[in-house]
Motif scaffolding. Structure first.
Motif, mmCIF file in Angstrom:
data_model
loop_
_atom_site.group_PDB
_atom_site.id
_atom_site.type_symbol
_atom_site.label_atom_id
_atom_site.label_comp_id
_atom_site.label_asym_id
_atom_site.label_seq_id
_atom_site.Cartn_x
_atom_site.Cartn_y
_atom_site.Cartn_z
ATOM 1 N N GLY A 441 0.787 -1.229 0.000
ATOM 2 C CA GLY A 441 0.000 0.000 0.000
ATOM 3 C C GLY A 441 0.815 1.273 0.000
ATOM 4 O O GLY A 441 0.256 2.366 -0.091
ATOM 5 N N VAL A 442 2.140 1.164 0.091
ATOM 6 C CA VAL A 442 3.001 2.356 0.067
ATOM 7 C C VAL A 442 3.183 2.800 -1.383
ATOM 8 O O VAL A 442 3.566 2.011 -2.247
ATOM 9 N N ASP A 443 2.903 4.086 -1.652
ATOM 10 C CA ASP A 443 3.042 4.635 -2.999
ATOM 11 C C ASP A 443 4.398 5.295 -3.221
ATOM 12 O O ASP A 443 4.937 5.275 -4.321
ATOM 13 N N VAL A 444 4.915 5.939 -2.180
ATOM 14 C CA VAL A 444 6.143 6.719 -2.297
ATOM 15 C C VAL A 444 7.102 6.301 -1.190
ATOM 16 O O VAL A 444 6.713 6.267 -0.012
ATOM 17 N N VAL A 445 8.324 5.973 -1.561
ATOM 18 C CA VAL A 445 9.401 5.732 -0.589
ATOM 19 C C VAL A 445 10.328 6.938 -0.648
ATOM 20 O O VAL A 445 10.927 7.224 -1.695
ATOM 21 N N LEU A 446 10.430 7.666 0.459
ATOM 22 C CA LEU A 446 11.233 8.885 0.520
ATOM 23 C C LEU A 446 12.390 8.651 1.474
ATOM 24 O O LEU A 446 12.190 8.451 2.670
ATOM 25 N N SER A 447 13.606 8.679 0.926
ATOM 26 C CA SER A 447 14.790 8.394 1.740
ATOM 27 C C SER A 447 15.465 9.688 2.170
ATOM 28 O O SER A 447 15.764 10.556 1.353
ATOM 29 N N LEU A 448 15.739 9.776 3.468
ATOM 30 C CA LEU A 448 16.480 10.909 4.015
ATOM 31 C C LEU A 448 17.950 10.588 4.210
ATOM 32 O O LEU A 448 18.722 11.453 4.602
ATOM 33 N N LEU A 449 18.332 9.336 3.938
ATOM 34 C CA LEU A 449 19.686 8.879 4.250
ATOM 35 C C LEU A 449 20.347 8.298 3.007
ATOM 36 O O LEU A 449 19.753 7.448 2.315
ATOM 37 N N ASP A 450 21.593 8.714 2.750
ATOM 38 C CA ASP A 450 22.296 8.273 1.548
ATOM 39 C C ASP A 450 22.659 6.797 1.606
ATOM 40 O O ASP A 450 23.007 6.199 0.585
ATOM 41 N N THR A 451 22.611 6.172 2.775
ATOM 42 C CA THR A 451 22.968 4.753 2.910
ATOM 43 C C THR A 451 21.832 3.817 2.506
ATOM 44 O O THR A 451 21.994 2.594 2.548
ATOM 45 N N TYR A 452 20.689 4.366 2.125
ATOM 46 C CA TYR A 452 19.525 3.533 1.767
ATOM 47 C C TYR A 452 19.692 3.034 0.327
ATOM 48 O O TYR A 452 19.583 3.808 -0.629
ATOM 49 N N ASP A 453 19.928 1.727 0.180
ATOM 50 C CA ASP A 453 20.121 1.115 -1.134
ATOM 51 C C ASP A 453 18.751 0.836 -1.750
ATOM 52 O O ASP A 453 18.133 -0.199 -1.493
ATOM 53 N N VAL A 454 18.301 1.757 -2.575
ATOM 54 C CA VAL A 454 16.950 1.666 -3.124
ATOM 55 C C VAL A 454 16.789 0.462 -4.054
ATOM 56 O O VAL A 454 15.672 0.028 -4.338
ATOM 57 N N ARG A 455 17.879 -0.122 -4.503
ATOM 58 C CA ARG A 455 17.799 -1.294 -5.376
ATOM 59 C C ARG A 455 17.219 -2.502 -4.664
ATOM 60 O O ARG A 455 16.759 -3.447 -5.314
ATOM 61 N N ARG A 456 17.261 -2.492 -3.326
ATOM 62 C CA ARG A 456 16.764 -3.636 -2.555
ATOM 63 C C ARG A 456 15.271 -3.547 -2.264
ATOM 64 O O ARG A 456 14.715 -4.395 -1.572
ATOM 65 N N VAL A 457 14.609 -2.546 -2.822
ATOM 66 C CA VAL A 457 13.185 -2.319 -2.569
ATOM 67 C C VAL A 457 12.370 -2.733 -3.791
ATOM 68 O O VAL A 457 12.795 -2.507 -4.933
ATOM 69 N N ASP A 458 11.208 -3.331 -3.553
ATOM 70 C CA ASP A 458 10.280 -3.615 -4.650
ATOM 71 C C ASP A 458 9.689 -2.279 -5.112
ATOM 72 O O ASP A 458 8.889 -1.666 -4.415
ATOM 73 N N ARG A 459 10.113 -1.824 -6.292
ATOM 74 C CA ARG A 459 9.722 -0.484 -6.757
ATOM 75 C C ARG A 459 8.566 -0.520 -7.753
ATOM 76 O O ARG A 459 8.194 0.512 -8.303
ATOM 77 N N ARG A 460 7.985 -1.686 -8.012
ATOM 78 C CA ARG A 460 6.895 -1.766 -8.983
ATOM 79 C C ARG A 460 5.696 -0.956 -8.494
ATOM 80 O O ARG A 460 5.151 -1.201 -7.421
ATOM 81 N N GLY A 461 5.279 0.013 -9.308
ATOM 82 C CA GLY A 461 4.131 0.834 -8.959
ATOM 83 C C GLY A 461 4.408 1.866 -7.887
ATOM 84 O O GLY A 461 3.471 2.495 -7.378
#
Length: 485
Positions: A441-461
């Motif tokens: 149900g999350v639409d937007v993932v907003l990272s405040l930290l440069d260490t967050y590897d966004v590649r490890r997140v399911d980004r579909r939709g």
């Protein structure tokens, strides 16, 4: 002198010739691929022992088919036998169900009464194996028709079984007799034929109204400006042998859309207790298990689309109504019990699932982009008609109360701003790497930290945002920085 019309014809011919040339290239490419595969297969067969093995494998085909068929039949038998066991978990809930039903009836009786409708309404009920349950519904509806001269009843009988045929022939009813099991769309369209004005009420054969004013309240909602009106549906009593059910619990109070694994999917608003009150609430769509539609709009739109086969045709109709400027609502004072799927339990699960996949493929082909755009806009505006409001998940070092990290203060400020728009917010906590477990149900993932590897997140939709507050060089140097949206 060449006319503009001739120019248009020549342009169209050039376009068609170009498409034909492209199609021929595609055919040639597939033929070439097929030939390469054939040659490879012949080489494999020429290997000593392979040909013998293939012939032996083919000779075992009848045995394999019988074995596979036995496995499938055994699996389906196990599922049927497991239904009563699954129903055991509902026993405590079933003991409380008489009280829930009585509470619902009291709440409905406490609503301000409305006058019996004088509008012209045709009730259309498709059936195949309705039997005794259909007979109980017809008793209620025939009583309603006698109290409301403008209300008429039509049953569409789809290759009915003997019990249902006896039930129908024992009554003075308008019946459309079909020699085969027509689709829900076709049957409803048949029942609507000849109706020029007023309203059409499409009703399943396994529902039960919980009070006498349900239809009147639906008509009031329609006369208040809605072109389609649904009802709230709760679970009816189902035998334990069919898996039981939490009787009186809400099944349907409208349809919303959500993105699941990147694809758009409709979801019934259900669970818990229905909200009983006068008036109606706007929804994205409503189920045709009980759906009142303005006849003129139904006619203009061409009725239900017969490309669907028992599934998605009601959402399709509601969407076309909305696209034409209409409004779809659910009357909260109209509540019916629904023994969902009681006449379809004999159909194997695999067959039902395949049919539904085909139905929703048709829906997405016809309406996918327009629905997706409208849903995203609805979520951004927090209108809560087509979908839940936008949900933003914000990364933080820790989400515990009283922590003093700077990113937490920033997250709180952002969350406050988002929530003022009507959006939903949550935190993704870095502690123990739990921030990669993004909830549904999350639409937007907003990272405040440069260490967050966004590649490890399911980004579909989903949309991913790098909120670069400081340490700009570190952000840019991160190998995943370009993966953010």
């Amino acid at each position: 002198m060449i006319s503009p019309e001739q120019d248009d014809v020549e342009a169209e011919l050039r376009r068609l010739r170009s498409q034909l040339a492209d199609a021929r290239q595609d055919v040639d490419a597939w033929r070439s691929l097929s030939e390469r595969q054939r040659v490879q297969l012949e080489r494999i067969r020429s290997v000593p022992g392979v040909g013998v093995g293939l012939r032996a494998w083919r000779s075992l085909a009848p045995i394999r088919r019988r074995t596979l068929g036995g496995v499938v039949r055994s699996r389906d038998s196990v599922r049927r036998l497991a239904r009563p066991a699954r129903g055991l978990r509902h026993i405590p809930d079933r003991l409380a169900s008489p009280g829930r039903r009585a509470t619902l009836r009291r709440e409905l009786a406490s609503l301000e009464p409305v006058d019996p409708t004088t509008a012209r309404v045709r009730i259309v009920i498709p059936t195949r194996t309705g039997g005794a349950r259909l007979g109980e519904l017809l008793d209620v509806l025939e009583h309603a028709c006698r109290a409301r001269p403008g209300v008429e009843l039509v049953v569409v009988a789809n290759d009915v079984d003997s019990a249902t045929e006896r039930e129908l022939r024992s009554r003075d009813l308008d019946v459309v007799w079909n020699a085969r099991n027509e689709s829900f769309s076709t049957a409803c369209n048949q029942g609507a034929e000849g109706m020029a004005d007023g309203y059409l009420l499409f009703l399943n054969d396994d529902v039960e109204p919980l009070d006498e004013q349900w239809l009147d309240r639906m008509v009031v909602a329609a006369e208040s400006g809605a072109q389609a009106v649904g009802a709230q549906l709760v679970h009816g009593a189902r035998p334990l042998r069919d898996g039981g059910a939490p009787e009186g619990r809400l099944i349907h109070a409208g349809v919303r859309f959500e993105f699941s694994d990147g694809a758009l999917a409709p979801r019934n608003l259900g669970g818990g207790r229905p909200r009983i009150e006068s008036g109606a609430v706007e929804v994205g769509a409503a189920t045709a298990a009980c759906l009142l539609v303005e006849t003129t709009r139904f006619r203009v739109l061409g009725g239900f689309d017969d490309r669907y086969n028992y599934g998605a045709e009601d959402v399709d109709l509601c969407w076309r109504l909305r696209q034409a400027g209409g409004k779809v609502v659910v009357a909260r004072g109209a509540v019916l019990a629904h023994v969902e799927g009681s006449t379809r339990l004999g159909v194997e699960r695999r067959e039902r699932n395949e049919r539904q996949r085909a139905n929703w493929a048709v829906f997405h082909r016809l309406h996918g982009p327009s629905v997706a755009r409208a849903v995203r806009r609805d979520r951004l505006e927090a209108a809560s008609v087509l979908a839940a409001p936008t949900h933003v998940a914000i990364t933080v070092t820790r989400a515990e109360p009283g922590v003093s990290y700077g990113d937490v203060d920033t997250a709180d400020g952002l969350a406050s701003a988002f929530e003022s728009l009507g959006w939903t917010t949550s935190r993704l906590e870095r502690y123990r790497d739990s921030w990669y477990d993004v909830p549904p149900g999350v639409d937007v993932v907003l990272s405040l930290l440069d260490t967050y590897d966004v590649r490890r997140v399911d980004r579909r939709g989903r949309t991913t945002i790098a909120w670069v507050r400081n340490w700009v060089d570190r952000w840019i140097a991160a190998p995943w920085f370009e993966d953010y949206d």
